[in-house]
Design an enzyme around this catalytic site. Structure first.
Site, PDB file in Angstrom:
ATOM      1  N   PRO A 127      -3.129  -6.281  17.420  1.00 33.92           N
ATOM      2  CG  PRO A 127      -2.393  -4.118  17.941  1.00 33.92           C
ATOM      3  CD  PRO A 127      -2.038  -5.332  17.123  1.00 33.92           C
TER       4      PRO A 127
ATOM      5  CG  ASP B 287       8.121  -7.110  13.273  1.00 34.81           C
ATOM      6  OD1 ASP B 287       9.040  -7.819  13.720  1.00 34.81           O
ATOM      7  OD2 ASP B 287       7.158  -7.565  12.623  1.00 34.81           O
TER       8      ASP B 287
ATOM      9  CD  GLU C 251      -6.995   9.464  17.208  1.00 31.80           C
ATOM     10  OE1 GLU C 251      -7.706   8.874  18.042  1.00 31.80           O
ATOM     11  OE2 GLU C 251      -6.685  10.670  17.322  1.00 31.80           O
ATOM     12  CG  ASN C 252      -2.888   2.941  16.086  1.00 31.31           C
ATOM     13  OD1 ASN C 252      -4.103   2.903  16.256  1.00 31.31           O
ATOM     14  ND2 ASN C 252      -2.295   2.406  15.027  1.00 31.31           N
TER      15      ASN C 252
ATOM     16  CD  GLN D  57      -2.645  -1.260   2.585  1.00 33.35           C
ATOM     17  OE1 GLN D  57      -2.024  -1.661   3.564  1.00 33.35           O
ATOM     18  NE2 GLN D  57      -3.914  -0.922   2.656  1.00 33.35           N
TER      19      GLN D  57
ATOM     20  CE1 TYR E 245       5.191 -10.045   7.385  1.00 38.49           C
ATOM     21  CE2 TYR E 245       6.230  -8.105   8.337  1.00 38.49           C
ATOM     22  CZ  TYR E 245       5.531  -9.289   8.489  1.00 38.49           C
ATOM     23  OH  TYR E 245       5.184  -9.705   9.754  1.00 38.49           O
TER      24      TYR E 245
ATOM     25  CD1 TRP F 161       2.130 -11.590  15.713  1.00 42.88           C
ATOM     26  CD2 TRP F 161       0.387 -11.276  14.349  1.00 42.88           C
ATOM     27  NE1 TRP F 161       1.714 -12.832  15.286  1.00 42.88           N
ATOM     28  CE2 TRP F 161       0.642 -12.671  14.448  1.00 42.88           C
ATOM     29  CE3 TRP F 161      -0.665 -10.846  13.525  1.00 42.88           C
ATOM     30  CZ2 TRP F 161      -0.119 -13.625  13.774  1.00 42.88           C
ATOM     31  CZ3 TRP F 161      -1.418 -11.800  12.847  1.00 42.88           C
ATOM     32  CH2 TRP F 161      -1.144 -13.166  12.967  1.00 42.88           C
TER      33      TRP F 161
ATOM     34  CD  GLN G 174      -4.815   4.084   9.508  1.00 47.55           C
ATOM     35  OE1 GLN G 174      -3.709   3.866   9.010  1.00 47.55           O
ATOM     36  NE2 GLN G 174      -5.904   3.452   9.130  1.00 47.55           N
TER      37      GLN G 174
END
Length: 328
Positions: free
Chosen positions: A209, A49, A294-295, A27, A54, A207, A291
């Site tokens: 959450p 990480d 916020e996290n 993305q 990936y 991982w 995001q």
């Protein structure tokens, strides 16, 4: 940001961290990655990480290039990667000495780094003796290519066997495990691994959450936002398995608890994971700076999770695993 030791090791990792899974290479490219990584650093994150699989290695290239262009001091960072799925050939996957050594060197090349801080066995490999894997991981550490090694999604029995071999051979055992952990997936962390925290000082970097976004509350039956993970072609199956009535009912039941605390549901879900004393770091994912911002506020929610609040959460999710009698 708080920093916790990675298990019993001396390595300190930020209580919340950032993972490149799904986002980097699928993305996001280098420009967006730089903005996200900088946002993480601004919030005190030091642990990032990755994995060889990936985006088929592209995620490591993007992270490495972004860190290089940002000009960060390498010793300020804790970077991890995971070895298991390195390519299509018969020796490109698994945990043989050959693939661990070649895979580690290939990861370092993609990351453009001299070393990684933590290297994980991304899954157990039933076709390779655990002793071969333990020896190979220690070889990687002896070469200075990594400082610590760990496992991801291994069983307690496999981790125990690895430690038994390491102790017998006077080698380093796995200091950390990377399991899935969230309000809907708890058995390994809260039951199966219980003896390992005491016996081996095992740390956890957990991982998912938010259970792939389910615990954000943004999904409802039949409604998938177009910019969400479940809208991606590869994740349609996961969506159909995850968005079931029972799960959505629990998510809806958590919303009033978050409202009462005056926090968004995702922050409550992340804080709940981080509040577990056996969790060294909670790996978060994000494709937007907003995001991450916020996290990261989840850190401020952890002190709000009093025993009374935790009981309310438990009453809704009812997912606490039963502890085996012998571990009481």
């Amino acid at each position: 940001m708080q920093y916790k030791n990675l298990g019993r090791s001396g390595l300190k990792v930020s209580q919340l961290s950032y993972g490149a899974w799904v986002s980097f290479g699928n993305q996001l490219d280098v420009k967006e990655a730089k903005a996200l990584l900088q946002c993480c650093r601004d919030h005190g994150v030091n642990f990032f990480d990755n994995a060889e699989v990936y985006a088929n290695g592209r995620a490591e290239e993007i992270m490495g290039q972004a860190i290089r262009e940002l000009g960060w001091k390498r010793s300020d960072l804790v970077v991890s990667t995971k070895i298991f799925w390195g390519g299509p050939g018969p020796n490109d996957k698994g945990l043989s000495r050959k693939h661990i050594v070649e895979g580690t060197k290939a990861s370092l090349k993609r990351l453009d780094m001299d070393y990684i801080d933590v290297i994980y066995c991304h899954r157990p490999d039933i076709s390779t003796p655990i002793e071969e894997t333990v020896r190979a991981m220690n070889y990687v550490i002896d070469q200075g290519w990594a400082f610590y090694w760990g496992t991801s999604e291994w069983s307690a029995q496999q981790i125990t066997e690895a430690w038994g071999i390491a102790e017998r051979l006077d080698l380093m055992g796995p200091v950390v495990e990377q399991p899935e952990y969230n309000l809907l997936s708890r058995h390994k962390v809260e039951s199966e691994y219980l003896p390992l925290y005491q016996n081996y000082g095992l740390g956890l970097t957990t991982w998912s959450p938010l259970a792939s976004g389910v615990l954000t509350g943004k999904y409802s039956k039949g409604t998938i936002p177009p910019d969400s993970r479940f809208a991606l072609e590869n994740y349609k199956n996961l969506a159909s398995r995850s968005l079931v009535d029972d799960v959505l009912k629990k998510v809806n039941g958590l919303k009033p608890i978050a409202d009462e605390l005056g926090v968004p549901l995702p922050q409550l879900a992340i804080a709940w994971c981080a509040a577990n004393p056996n969790v060294s770091s909670v790996i978060t994912g994000a494709t937007k700076e907003s995001q991450i911002q916020e996290n990261m506020k989840a850190i401020d929610v952890i002190p709000l999770l009093t025993p009374a609040v935790m009981e309310k959460i438990e009453a809704v999710v009812q997912s606490k695993p039963k502890r085996p009698d012998s571990f009481r």
